[in-house]
Design an enzyme around this catalytic site. Structure first.
Site, PDB file in Angstrom:
ATOM      1  N   ASN A   8       0.869  -1.222   0.252  1.00 36.21           N
ATOM      2  CA  ASN A   8       0.091   0.285  -0.249  1.00 36.21           C
ATOM      3  C   ASN A   8       0.683   1.460  -0.018  1.00 36.21           C
ATOM      4  OD1 ASN A   8      -1.713   2.268   0.123  1.00 36.21           O
ATOM      5  ND2 ASN A   8      -3.393   0.867   2.273  1.00 36.21           N
ATOM      6  N   ARG A  94      -2.778  -2.358  -3.241  1.00 37.43           N
ATOM      7  CA  ARG A  94      -3.746  -1.331  -2.799  1.00 37.43           C
ATOM      8  C   ARG A  94      -3.289  -0.467  -3.836  1.00 37.43           C
ATOM      9  NH1 ARG A  94      -4.614   3.298   0.379  1.00 37.43           N
ATOM     10  NH2 ARG A  94      -7.318   3.809   0.583  1.00 37.43           N
ATOM     11  N   HIS A 183     -13.417   2.849  -0.160  1.00 34.31           N
ATOM     12  CA  HIS A 183     -12.701   2.029   0.258  1.00 34.31           C
ATOM     13  C   HIS A 183     -14.068   0.674   0.646  1.00 34.31           C
ATOM     14  CE1 HIS A 183     -12.809   5.185   3.695  1.00 34.31           C
ATOM     15  NE2 HIS A 183     -11.408   4.784   3.836  1.00 34.31           N
ATOM     16  N   ARG A 244     -11.234  15.843   7.030  1.00 38.06           N
ATOM     17  CA  ARG A 244     -12.011  16.164   5.776  1.00 38.06           C
ATOM     18  C   ARG A 244     -14.063  17.306   6.115  1.00 38.06           C
ATOM     19  NH1 ARG A 244     -11.150  10.846   2.690  1.00 38.06           N
ATOM     20  NH2 ARG A 244      -9.190  10.393   4.333  1.00 38.06           N
ATOM     21  N   GLU A 387      -8.378  -4.643   4.514  1.00 35.57           N
ATOM     22  CA  GLU A 387      -7.545  -5.252   3.849  1.00 35.57           C
ATOM     23  C   GLU A 387      -6.627  -5.788   3.002  1.00 35.57           C
ATOM     24  OE1 GLU A 387      -8.734  -0.395   5.347  1.00 35.57           O
ATOM     25  OE2 GLU A 387      -9.015  -0.704   3.209  1.00 35.57           O
TER      26      GLU A 387
END
Ligand code: AMP
Length: 399
Positions: A8, A94, A183, A244, A387
């Site tokens: 990743n 990823r 996601h 965010r 993940e």
């Protein structure tokens, strides 16, 4: 034994994990960070048979991702496990944005890399860093296939009415403006784990998955397919996040441009990095936010209220989109660990068949668990996300 290496990669760091796929067990994992800085850091963790990790840390200078992969190889050679004994059969990467082009794990070729690079206009912070990671990893592992697993892929099943913004159609088409969703690897993994845990056929289940980490998104999953999701063209849309804004009237952009003379870069930074619960309270971490909210910090309490209000708004929307909900699933750092956020989000929803059992909700455990009451029509679950394992599974399925 079949091992897969999962990468990743960010712009100045990358995480890695070596997973043995017969037992789906992590053999080692690590992080190379501050690449390009004077003092880069590599942390390499070797997993013991009893599940404990032995950590090895080194501060050194790493100029670029290629040097970072060499440092990773050195760490494997010095601390184990031996990559000769556990050679990865493939490397899974990823990749954040697959646009409308990539809907499944894809073996990396030169053309695929060019396409991922081309999608950088939709994810300028992420895709170039992903490409850097792929290129460097190909140098380090030249003999095995590399597979790109896209964060957007699970959401390729969104119907047009869910992914279309009511924007001038020609402009939207020309600039590829639509909802893509993110996601996806996590939403896919936890919804499948939930079905397996309940012993139910995923094809017959309607689920709402709340991935609440630093980034946060919610997805409505019908029969194993994503049918709506809160993130959009970019991971900025939707829920309130650590830093965010999530949803905001787009005219705030015009207003701040006209009134405060803010340019694109400043607004981008403001909305992505200086807003969310951090912008509202000065606190980034949900542990700090709940602790402060519970001990009289009014700003923290107000920020938590905004956070939960947005969660309820999306949850209600997805209940109506799905028509019938079988499970609500919480995952990621906040979803897995904050009993308070789960309790507040689902408070007062008994009329909709959603009843949380307070004691079950408070109980801490690493595994999958039910937190709803036995008489709750909707089963509420906490499902730890993984993940890396999902990327490894998809990598294996692609080769
Ligand atoms: P992630 O992006 O999935 O790693 O999640 C990071 C978020 O999880 C941070 O905001 C943390 O505050 C939050 N988190 C981790 N542990 C806890 C906890 N015990 N209680 C509340 N939030 C937590």
């Amino acid at each position: 034994m079949t091992a897969v290496l999962v990468i990743n990669s960010g712009s100045s760091s990358f995480k890695y994990q070596l997973i043995e796929m017969d037992a789906e067990a992590t053999l080692a994992r690590g992080l190379v960070e501050r690449i390009g800085a004077d003092e880069s850091r590599i942390v390499h963790e070797v997993m013991g048979d009893d599940g404990t990790a032995t950590s090895h840390e080194q501060i050194t200078q790493i100029h670029d991702h290629t040097a970072g992969f060499q440092a990773m190889l050195d760490a494997f050679a010095e601390h184990g496990p031996s990559l000769t004994e556990h050679p990865p059969v493939a490397v899974g990467h990823r990749v954040v944005h697959g646009g409308a082009r990539f809907f499944e794990p894809t073996v990396v070729t030169n053309l695929v890399t060019i396409n991922i690079q081309d999608l950088s206009e939709l994810a300028p912070l992420h895709n170039p860093a992903n490409v850097e990671g792929i290129t460097a990893a190909q140098e380090a592992f030249g003999d095995v296939p590399h597979v790109a697993v896209f964060d957007t892929a699970f959401h390729q099943t969104l119907p047009p009415e869910a992914y279309t913004y009511a924007l001038d159609a020609a402009t939207a088409e020309r600039y590829r403006v639509r909802k893509y969703g993110f996601h996806g690897t996590s939403h896919k993994f936890v919804s499948e784990e939930a079905a397996r845990f309940l012993g139910r056929d995923n094809a017959s289940l309607n689920q709402i998955v709340l991935h609440l980490g630093n980034g946060a998104s919610m997805t409505a999953v019908r029969g194993g397919r994503s049918v709506d999701t809160s993130m959009g063209l970019t991971p900025l849309e939707g829920l309130v996040m650590g830093t965010r804004t999530g949803d905001i009237d787009p005219a705030v952009v015009f207003h701040l441009h006209r009134r405060a003379d803010m340019g694109v870069a400043e607004l981008d930074e403001l909305f992505n990095s200086k807003s969310g619960i951090y912008g509202l309270s000065g606190l980034k971490d949900m542990r700090d936010l709940t602790e402060q909210a519970n001990t009289g910090n009014e700003k923290a309490r107000a920020a938590l209220d905004v956070y939960v209000h947005r969660l309820k708004q999306y949850l209600g929307g997805y209940v109506f989109q799905l028509g019938r909900v079988d499970t609500i699933v919480f995952t990621a750092g906040i979803g897995e660990n904050s009993a308070q956020v789960r309790a507040e989000t689902l408070a007062g929803l008994e009329n909709f068949g959603i009843r949380v059992d307070a004691a079950r909700n408070e109980q801490r455990s690493r595994g999958i668990r039910v937190i709803s009451a036995d008489d709750s029509a909707v089963t509420v679950l906490v499902v730890p996300t993984n993940e890396e394992l999902e990327i490894a599974r998809q990598t294996l399925s692609a080769i």
